[in-house]
Design an enzyme around this catalytic site. Structure first.
Site, PDB file in Angstrom:
ATOM      1  N   LYS A 132       0.641  -1.280  -0.030  1.00  0.00           N
ATOM      2  CA  LYS A 132       0.214   0.068  -0.012  1.00  0.00           C
ATOM      3  C   LYS A 132       0.900   1.117  -0.130  1.00  0.00           C
ATOM      4  O   LYS A 132       0.612   2.433  -0.673  1.00  0.00           O
ATOM      5  CB  LYS A 132      -0.934   0.041   1.279  1.00  0.00           C
ATOM      6  CG  LYS A 132      -1.692   1.485   1.329  1.00  0.00           C
ATOM      7  CD  LYS A 132      -2.879   1.143   2.481  1.00  0.00           C
ATOM      8  CE  LYS A 132      -3.557   2.241   2.704  1.00  0.00           C
ATOM      9  NZ  LYS A 132      -4.633   2.273   3.762  1.00  0.00           N
ATOM     10  N   HIS A 263     -10.776 -26.388 -36.451  1.00  0.00           N
ATOM     11  CA  HIS A 263     -12.120 -25.730 -35.881  1.00  0.00           C
ATOM     12  C   HIS A 263     -12.549 -26.745 -34.514  1.00  0.00           C
ATOM     13  O   HIS A 263     -13.732 -27.083 -34.529  1.00  0.00           O
ATOM     14  CB  HIS A 263     -13.287 -25.381 -36.524  1.00  0.00           C
ATOM     15  CG  HIS A 263     -12.795 -24.745 -37.690  1.00  0.00           C
ATOM     16  ND1 HIS A 263     -12.259 -23.333 -37.717  1.00  0.00           N
ATOM     17  CD2 HIS A 263     -13.051 -24.999 -39.217  1.00  0.00           C
ATOM     18  CE1 HIS A 263     -12.225 -23.125 -38.870  1.00  0.00           C
ATOM     19  NE2 HIS A 263     -12.318 -24.020 -39.800  1.00  0.00           N
TER      20      HIS A 263
END
Length: 495
Positions: A132, A263
């Site tokens: 932080k 595919h």
């Protein structure tokens, strides 16, 4: 940098890093096993309890949870200096912390009463506080980042980009750590927890998605997801899908095998005494569909296979290894992507749907009970053909019908709404006679029509899961047609 706090479970590279800190007159604060390792290496440090003025308590559960520690981590330089000074808080400039190995210990099967002791509290608190306050505190939790730390110490500072990068790693790690704990605890009640937290790492943006107007990325740190071509263009969204399908199928075989996918469905699968034999057979199943396909093989690719691959247009080649000369031959196709088959690491399948996701788990070992249900037993050749066809239909979109002989698929009908239509398409795709072939159906036959279509094309044996309320009707039809039929008891829908 004046003060550094070191508290690590994984002590890889710890001593080398600490020596660099000491050489540059950075005060080290430490305790527990980390302090012991530093003492044994002759590196001076200040005990956390000495620094805070409070002893470690509750078998070490409480030691760094103190204002002098967290004030030193969270204090904003130039804004909180006076308050820190009034309270005797020294700024801590560098934090080197990694966490108790909760994930490893959970996987080892520890009972819950023992496992909770591996839920780290102080570690996550320290690294989150440091992250932080990343503009003033550099935080490191991965030993692979120690060289970066050493370089920064030697030059006297971390860059702003380095600090932010290290902070991002912290929040990703604490997110995954808490996710592991949450998933474990919720999983005590159910095989699939009520709340499931998933973290996907190693994200890379792709050129586009399934189509050029769609955006896409790939995430993952193992398997196909982490593969980067050793030759050729960047992998596309569709390349990854097809590569995943091809590798999943080729892993079904122990003998030399080649799988050709187009595919997301196999268009040619074959085995052989050699890889070249398997590949040529697979390609000849459907040469038109093989153009622009993805190929997976389960043996090292040598010159003979490389020459055949380079003789046509192939999008992706995947194999366990390649000879140097084979790579040189395939380099003629400079856009063709070449990958390695990754290690097989079974994992849950995650699939997004509107508003959520489906999660599926396939047991590594599950029992199929093959049973001959017709008057005629299959011949050994028919049985080998059924085994091959059954492997392929597991990896082909439903509804599917697969014609095969003992070494290759002959016709594949995939992704149809009607099973009889799948059979008709498989027959129409065949480039070789189907006389004496075997057929696999991924789910039961609700009517004899697909069976009759297969027999009219020349098939003499059929394998299916069974389980229809009309099984008796289909069995009678098979007996009438002199077809050997096997029930497996296991369905392989693939939607």
């Amino acid at each position: 940098m004046k003060n550094a706090l070191l508290s690590v479970w994984d002590k890889t590279g710890l001593v080398d890093l600490a020596r660099i800190l000491a050489e540059h007159n950075i005060n080290i604060i430490s305790s527990g096993g980390t302090g012991k390792a530093l003492s044994e290496a002759g590196i001076e440090f200040t005990e956390v309890s000495e620094y805070t003025g409070w002893p470690e308590m509750m078998d070490g559960r409480v030691k760094t949870l103190h204002p002098k520690v967290h004030g030193g981590l969270l204090g904003r330089r130039g804004k909180d200096d006076d308050e820190m000074s009034r309270n005797g808080i020294e700024p801590i400039d560098l934090v080197v912390v990694n966490l108790y190995p909760f994930e490893e210990m959970a996987a080892s099967g520890l009972p819950l009463d023992e496992l909770v002791e591996y839920i780290d509290i102080g570690g996550p608190a320290m690294i989150r506080a440091s992250a932080k306050n990343f503009r003033d505190v550099a935080v490191v939790m991965d030993p692979s980042d120690y060289p970066l730390v050493m370089d920064a110490v030697k030059r006297g500072e971390f860059s702003a980009d380095e600090r932010l990068s290290l902070a991002k790693k912290v929040f990703a790690r604490t997110a995954s750590y808490d996710a592991a704990i949450s998933n474990y605890l919720y999983g005590l009640e159910s095989e699939f927890p009520e709340v499931l937290t998933v973290q996907l790492r190693n994200g890379r943006t792709l050129r586009y998605g399934e189509n050029p107007h769609q955006k896409a990325a790939v995430y993952g740190d193992k398997g196909i997801a982490v593969q980067i071509p050793i030759q050729g263009k960047q992998m596309s969204y569709n390349n990854y899908l097809d590569a995943d399908a091809a590798v999943g199928l080729v892993r079904e075989f122990d003998v030399p095998a080649a799988v050709i996918v187009k595919h997301n469905n196999p268009c040619g699968v074959a085995v052989g005494a050699s890889l070249i034999e398997a590949y040529v057979r697979a390609r000849e199943v459907d040469p038109v569909s093989a153009y622009g396909s993805v190929i997976a093989m389960n043996r090292e690719i040598g010159d003979d296979v490389a020459e055949e691959i380079a003789s046509t247009f192939v999008e992706v080649v995947i194999a366990p290894s390649y000879t140097e000369s084979a790579l040189k031959i395939m380099s003629k196709k400079e856009n063709m992507r070449i990958l390695y088959v990754p290690e097989n690491e079974p994992a849950d399948a995650l699939r997004s749907i509107d508003g959520g996701a489906l999660v599926q788990r396939t047991p590594e070992m599950y029992a199929e009970e093959w049973q001959v249900v017709t008057e005629r037993e299959p011949t050994s050749q028919e049985m080998e053909a059924m085994k091959l066809a059954w492997k392929v239909c597991k990896h082909t979109k439903s509804n599917t019908i697969i014609f095969a002989d003992s070494v290759a698929t002959l016709g594949i009908g995939a992704g149809q709404m009607s099973r009889v239509d799948a059979a008709k398409i498989a027959v129409s795709k065949a480039n070789a006679p189907l006389n004496g072939s075997s057929v696999a159906s991924d789910a039961f036959l609700p009517f004899p029509d697909a069976l009759e279509e297969a027999v009219n094309a020349g098939a003499t044996a059929l394998i299916q899961p069974g389980g229809s309320i009309r099984d008796d009707i289909v069995i009678k039809a098979a007996n009438r047609l002199n077809v050997a039929m096997v029930f497996t008891g296991t369905r392989h829908f693939r939607h």
